[in-house]
Enzyme design. Sequence first.
Site, PDB file in Angstrom:
ATOM      1  N   GLY A  74       3.039   6.073  -2.516  1.00 44.49           N
ATOM      2  CA  GLY A  74       4.194   6.882  -2.893  1.00 44.49           C
ATOM      3  C   GLY A  74       4.297   7.047  -4.399  1.00 44.49           C
ATOM      4  N   GLY A  83       0.810  -1.217   0.000  1.00 44.70           N
ATOM      5  CA  GLY A  83       0.000   0.000   0.000  1.00 44.70           C
ATOM      6  C   GLY A  83       0.841   1.263   0.000  1.00 44.70           C
ATOM      7  N   CYS A  84       1.929   1.233   0.767  1.00 41.27           N
ATOM      8  CA  CYS A  84       2.801   2.398   0.883  1.00 41.27           C
ATOM      9  C   CYS A  84       3.563   2.646  -0.417  1.00 41.27           C
ATOM     10  CB  CYS A  84       3.754   2.231   2.061  1.00 41.27           C
ATOM     11  SG  CYS A  84       2.862   2.031   3.626  1.00 41.27           S
ATOM     12  N   THR A  85       3.921   1.566  -1.106  1.00 38.56           N
ATOM     13  CA  THR A  85       4.603   1.683  -2.395  1.00 38.56           C
ATOM     14  C   THR A  85       3.645   2.291  -3.420  1.00 38.56           C
ATOM     15  OG1 THR A  85       6.025  -0.190  -1.874  1.00 38.56           O
ATOM     16  CG2 THR A  85       5.786   0.375  -4.209  1.00 38.56           C
TER      17      THR A  85
END
Length: 158
Positions: free
Chosen positions: A49, A44-46
Amino acid sequence: MSINVGQPVPDFTAQATGDTTVTLSQLRGKQVVIYFYPKDSTPGCTTEGGDFRDRKAAFDEVDTRVFGVSRDGLRAHENFKAKQEFNFELISDKDESLCRLFDVIKLKKMYGKEHLGVERSTFLIDREGKLAREWRGVKVPGHAEEVLEAARELHAAR
């Protein structure tokens, strides 16, 4: 302590990637997006970003700087940034001072166990350093575009 929309965001200084130090008061005159995410190099963070990365030119057009923040250290941040070709800096908040300032540490459940973690949240700060918008409990799909729209509206309203 939490900051409410319309209130000034207390000044802070934090270490970031690219051997930089980010001080909010030095960004006066620009709009600032600070998005908090749980952990470097997670799916999710990838994605989140990458969504901000892919819209950097559009954020630049409305004079808006973007910063990602997590509790990961600078080395992990540098690796994450390089691997994902992020074109903005990541702030390391190992001591959770920014997380506490923006009140994003929440009780979360994972695999039936409770733990304190970072609630995915984004904050848009206006040119004068006041909180203009906040998003809490963010779902990644479409989020960066929504933040960009808010940044455009804020830019147009000046």
